[in-house]
Design a protein around this motif. Structure first.
Motif, PDB file in Angstrom:
ATOM      1  N   GLY A   1       4.139  23.077 -41.756  1.00 55.87           N
ATOM      2  CA  GLY A   1       4.618  22.778 -40.417  1.00 55.87           C
ATOM      3  C   GLY A   1       3.497  22.606 -39.426  1.00 55.87           C
ATOM      4  O   GLY A   1       2.313  22.706 -39.764  1.00 55.87           O
ATOM      5  N   LEU A   2       3.872  22.332 -38.192  1.00 56.68           N
ATOM      6  CA  LEU A   2       2.933  22.113 -37.098  1.00 56.68           C
ATOM      7  C   LEU A   2       3.192  23.123 -35.990  1.00 56.68           C
ATOM      8  O   LEU A   2       4.341  23.478 -35.726  1.00 56.68           O
ATOM      9  CB  LEU A   2       3.107  20.706 -36.520  1.00 56.68           C
ATOM     10  CG  LEU A   2       2.904  19.529 -37.470  1.00 56.68           C
ATOM     11  CD1 LEU A   2       3.370  18.237 -36.809  1.00 56.68           C
ATOM     12  CD2 LEU A   2       1.452  19.434 -37.879  1.00 56.68           C
ATOM     13  N   GLU A   3       2.117  23.582 -35.350  1.00 58.22           N
ATOM     14  CA  GLU A   3       2.248  24.402 -34.151  1.00 58.22           C
ATOM     15  C   GLU A   3       1.404  23.766 -33.056  1.00 58.22           C
ATOM     16  O   GLU A   3       0.203  23.561 -33.232  1.00 58.22           O
ATOM     17  CB  GLU A   3       1.813  25.849 -34.383  1.00 58.22           C
ATOM     18  CG  GLU A   3       2.003  26.708 -33.142  1.00 58.22           C
ATOM     19  CD  GLU A   3       1.891  28.196 -33.397  1.00 58.22           C
ATOM     20  OE1 GLU A   3       2.136  28.954 -32.433  1.00 58.22           O
ATOM     21  OE2 GLU A   3       1.551  28.605 -34.515  1.00 58.22           O
TER      22      GLU A   3
ATOM     23  N   ARG B   1       2.714  27.155 -44.503  1.00 57.85           N
ATOM     24  CA  ARG B   1       1.350  26.832 -44.056  1.00 57.85           C
ATOM     25  C   ARG B   1       1.474  26.024 -42.770  1.00 57.85           C
ATOM     26  O   ARG B   1       2.216  25.043 -42.707  1.00 57.85           O
ATOM     27  CB  ARG B   1       0.611  26.015 -45.113  1.00 57.85           C
ATOM     28  CG  ARG B   1      -0.820  25.673 -44.711  1.00 57.85           C
ATOM     29  CD  ARG B   1      -1.578  24.993 -45.834  1.00 57.85           C
ATOM     30  NE  ARG B   1      -0.958  23.752 -46.267  1.00 57.85           N
ATOM     31  CZ  ARG B   1      -1.183  22.556 -45.718  1.00 57.85           C
ATOM     32  NH1 ARG B   1      -2.016  22.442 -44.704  1.00 57.85           N
ATOM     33  NH2 ARG B   1      -0.574  21.479 -46.179  1.00 57.85           N
ATOM     34  N   THR B   2       0.734  26.455 -41.751  1.00 60.93           N
ATOM     35  CA  THR B   2       0.821  25.818 -40.444  1.00 60.93           C
ATOM     36  C   THR B   2      -0.452  25.045 -40.145  1.00 60.93           C
ATOM     37  O   THR B   2      -1.553  25.543 -40.341  1.00 60.93           O
ATOM     38  CB  THR B   2       1.041  26.877 -39.340  1.00 60.93           C
ATOM     39  OG1 THR B   2       2.216  27.632 -39.649  1.00 60.93           O
ATOM     40  CG2 THR B   2       1.206  26.225 -37.979  1.00 60.93           C
ATOM     41  N   GLU B   3      -0.289  23.820 -39.646  1.00 63.92           N
ATOM     42  CA  GLU B   3      -1.388  23.007 -39.127  1.00 63.92           C
ATOM     43  C   GLU B   3      -1.283  23.068 -37.608  1.00 63.92           C
ATOM     44  O   GLU B   3      -0.184  23.087 -37.060  1.00 63.92           O
ATOM     45  CB  GLU B   3      -1.267  21.561 -39.616  1.00 63.92           C
ATOM     46  CG  GLU B   3      -1.338  21.424 -41.117  1.00 63.92           C
ATOM     47  CD  GLU B   3      -1.055  20.003 -41.596  1.00 63.92           C
ATOM     48  OE1 GLU B   3      -0.802  19.104 -40.764  1.00 63.92           O
ATOM     49  OE2 GLU B   3      -1.077  19.804 -42.816  1.00 63.92           O
TER      50      GLU B   3
ATOM     51  N   HIS C   1      -5.388  19.047 -35.868  1.00 66.94           N
ATOM     52  CA  HIS C   1      -5.162  17.714 -35.302  1.00 66.94           C
ATOM     53  C   HIS C   1      -5.430  17.761 -33.793  1.00 66.94           C
ATOM     54  O   HIS C   1      -4.693  18.421 -33.059  1.00 66.94           O
ATOM     55  CB  HIS C   1      -3.726  17.253 -35.539  1.00 66.94           C
ATOM     56  CG  HIS C   1      -3.288  17.334 -36.968  1.00 66.94           C
ATOM     57  ND1 HIS C   1      -3.652  16.396 -37.901  1.00 66.94           N
ATOM     58  CD2 HIS C   1      -2.549  18.272 -37.619  1.00 66.94           C
ATOM     59  CE1 HIS C   1      -3.128  16.735 -39.071  1.00 66.94           C
ATOM     60  NE2 HIS C   1      -2.463  17.871 -38.928  1.00 66.94           N
ATOM     61  N   VAL C   2      -6.471  17.066 -33.335  1.00 62.53           N
ATOM     62  CA  VAL C   2      -6.769  16.994 -31.899  1.00 62.53           C
ATOM     63  C   VAL C   2      -6.014  15.790 -31.350  1.00 62.53           C
ATOM     64  O   VAL C   2      -6.351  14.639 -31.659  1.00 62.53           O
ATOM     65  CB  VAL C   2      -8.287  16.870 -31.640  1.00 62.53           C
ATOM     66  CG1 VAL C   2      -8.561  16.756 -30.147  1.00 62.53           C
ATOM     67  CG2 VAL C   2      -9.031  18.059 -32.226  1.00 62.53           C
ATOM     68  N   MET C   3      -4.968  16.086 -30.581  1.00 59.39           N
ATOM     69  CA  MET C   3      -4.116  15.025 -30.034  1.00 59.39           C
ATOM     70  C   MET C   3      -3.182  15.629 -29.001  1.00 59.39           C
ATOM     71  O   MET C   3      -3.073  16.849 -28.890  1.00 59.39           O
ATOM     72  CB  MET C   3      -3.301  14.371 -31.163  1.00 59.39           C
ATOM     73  CG  MET C   3      -2.415  15.350 -31.919  1.00 59.39           C
ATOM     74  SD  MET C   3      -1.620  14.680 -33.385  1.00 59.39           S
ATOM     75  CE  MET C   3      -0.339  13.699 -32.653  1.00 59.39           C
ATOM     76  N   ASP C   4      -2.529  14.773 -28.241  1.00 56.79           N
ATOM     77  CA  ASP C   4      -1.523  15.220 -27.289  1.00 56.79           C
ATOM     78  C   ASP C   4      -0.258  15.545 -28.073  1.00 56.79           C
ATOM     79  O   ASP C   4       0.274  14.696 -28.784  1.00 56.79           O
ATOM     80  CB  ASP C   4      -1.259  14.115 -26.275  1.00 56.79           C
ATOM     81  CG  ASP C   4      -0.212  14.483 -25.250  1.00 56.79           C
ATOM     82  OD1 ASP C   4       0.287  15.632 -25.278  1.00 56.79           O
ATOM     83  OD2 ASP C   4       0.122  13.634 -24.416  1.00 56.79           O
TER      84      ASP C   4
ATOM     85  N   LEU D   1       4.367  12.814 -31.426  1.00 52.61           N
ATOM     86  CA  LEU D   1       3.996  13.092 -32.806  1.00 52.61           C
ATOM     87  C   LEU D   1       4.211  11.867 -33.696  1.00 52.61           C
ATOM     88  O   LEU D   1       4.456  11.992 -34.898  1.00 52.61           O
ATOM     89  CB  LEU D   1       4.802  14.295 -33.328  1.00 52.61           C
ATOM     90  CG  LEU D   1       4.617  15.581 -32.530  1.00 52.61           C
ATOM     91  CD1 LEU D   1       5.546  16.673 -33.050  1.00 52.61           C
ATOM     92  CD2 LEU D   1       3.178  16.044 -32.570  1.00 52.61           C
ATOM     93  N   ASP D   2       4.097  10.687 -33.094  1.00 55.02           N
ATOM     94  CA  ASP D   2       4.335   9.437 -33.820  1.00 55.02           C
ATOM     95  C   ASP D   2       3.363   9.220 -34.973  1.00 55.02           C
ATOM     96  O   ASP D   2       3.662   8.448 -35.886  1.00 55.02           O
ATOM     97  CB  ASP D   2       4.253   8.235 -32.867  1.00 55.02           C
ATOM     98  CG  ASP D   2       5.385   8.232 -31.852  1.00 55.02           C
ATOM     99  OD1 ASP D   2       6.411   8.889 -32.120  1.00 55.02           O
ATOM    100  OD2 ASP D   2       5.231   7.601 -30.797  1.00 55.02           O
ATOM    101  N   SER D   3       2.202   9.864 -34.950  1.00 55.16           N
ATOM    102  CA  SER D   3       1.228   9.661 -36.018  1.00 55.16           C
ATOM    103  C   SER D   3       1.641  10.362 -37.316  1.00 55.16           C
ATOM    104  O   SER D   3       1.038  10.131 -38.363  1.00 55.16           O
ATOM    105  CB  SER D   3      -0.156  10.148 -35.583  1.00 55.16           C
ATOM    106  OG  SER D   3      -0.115  11.520 -35.282  1.00 55.16           O
ATOM    107  N   PHE D   4       2.672  11.204 -37.252  1.00 53.84           N
ATOM    108  CA  PHE D   4       3.182  11.865 -38.454  1.00 53.84           C
ATOM    109  C   PHE D   4       4.426  11.128 -38.939  1.00 53.84           C
ATOM    110  O   PHE D   4       5.358  10.917 -38.176  1.00 53.84           O
ATOM    111  CB  PHE D   4       3.546  13.330 -38.162  1.00 53.84           C
ATOM    112  CG  PHE D   4       2.364  14.163 -37.760  1.00 53.84           C
ATOM    113  CD1 PHE D   4       1.496  14.670 -38.718  1.00 53.84           C
ATOM    114  CD2 PHE D   4       2.111  14.430 -36.426  1.00 53.84           C
ATOM    115  CE1 PHE D   4       0.402  15.434 -38.350  1.00 53.84           C
ATOM    116  CE2 PHE D   4       1.024  15.195 -36.041  1.00 53.84           C
ATOM    117  CZ  PHE D   4       0.160  15.695 -37.018  1.00 53.84           C
TER     118      PHE D   4
END
Length: 136
Positions: A66-68, A84-86, A112-115, A119-122
């Motif tokens: 997942g993402l946090e 596992r968290t990214e 991931h350095v982004m705004d 989350l369109d890049s995923f």
């Protein structure tokens, strides 16, 4: 209340020895000391309970990858055997430390350095969960 905060601060400083409390920690102390005792106690209990409940639910419920967003130095605790968290942030850990005075050793490694607003890049369904932390 102060004993609990002091314990948390000591634990925080043990993780990163030889580092002074951040400006945020000092500002927090000044603000808390200016409040009536009952207000300080209520605030501390509510924050500690909220974090404990959040971590308990996440540890039991989240599985997979997942993402946090915006974890900084207070990431959500997940069960490392099943999840596992990214981490996503608009700044690297080094930039966050320099800009806000948070000890680098206490910050999560940003994957991931982004705004986090987009989350369109995923690809769709590529992650199992999303946590928004320190997000307005």
């Amino acid at each position: 209340m102060f004993r609990a905060y002091r314990s948390a601060l000591v634990e925080h400083l043990r993780a990163a020895p030889n580092i002074q409390p951040s400006p945020w920690d000092r500002a927090f102390w000044e603000e808390m000391l200016s409040r009536p005792r009952s207000s300080r106690l209520l605030y501390t209990l509510s924050v500690r309970c909220r974090l404990a409940i959040r971590n308990q639910i996440a540890s039991r419920s989240l599985k997979g990858v997942g993402l946090e967003i915006g974890a900084q130095n207070v990431p959500t605790r997940v069960n490392e055997q099943s999840a596992r968290t990214e981490y996503i942030d608009r700044l690297t850990a080094e930039q966050t430390s320099a800009q806000f005075g948070i000890p680098l050793e206490t910050l999560v490694k940003v994957t991931h350095v982004m705004d986090g607003g987009s989350l369109d890049s995923f690809p769709s369904s590529s992650r199992d969960y999303l946590i928004a932390n320190h997000v307005l």
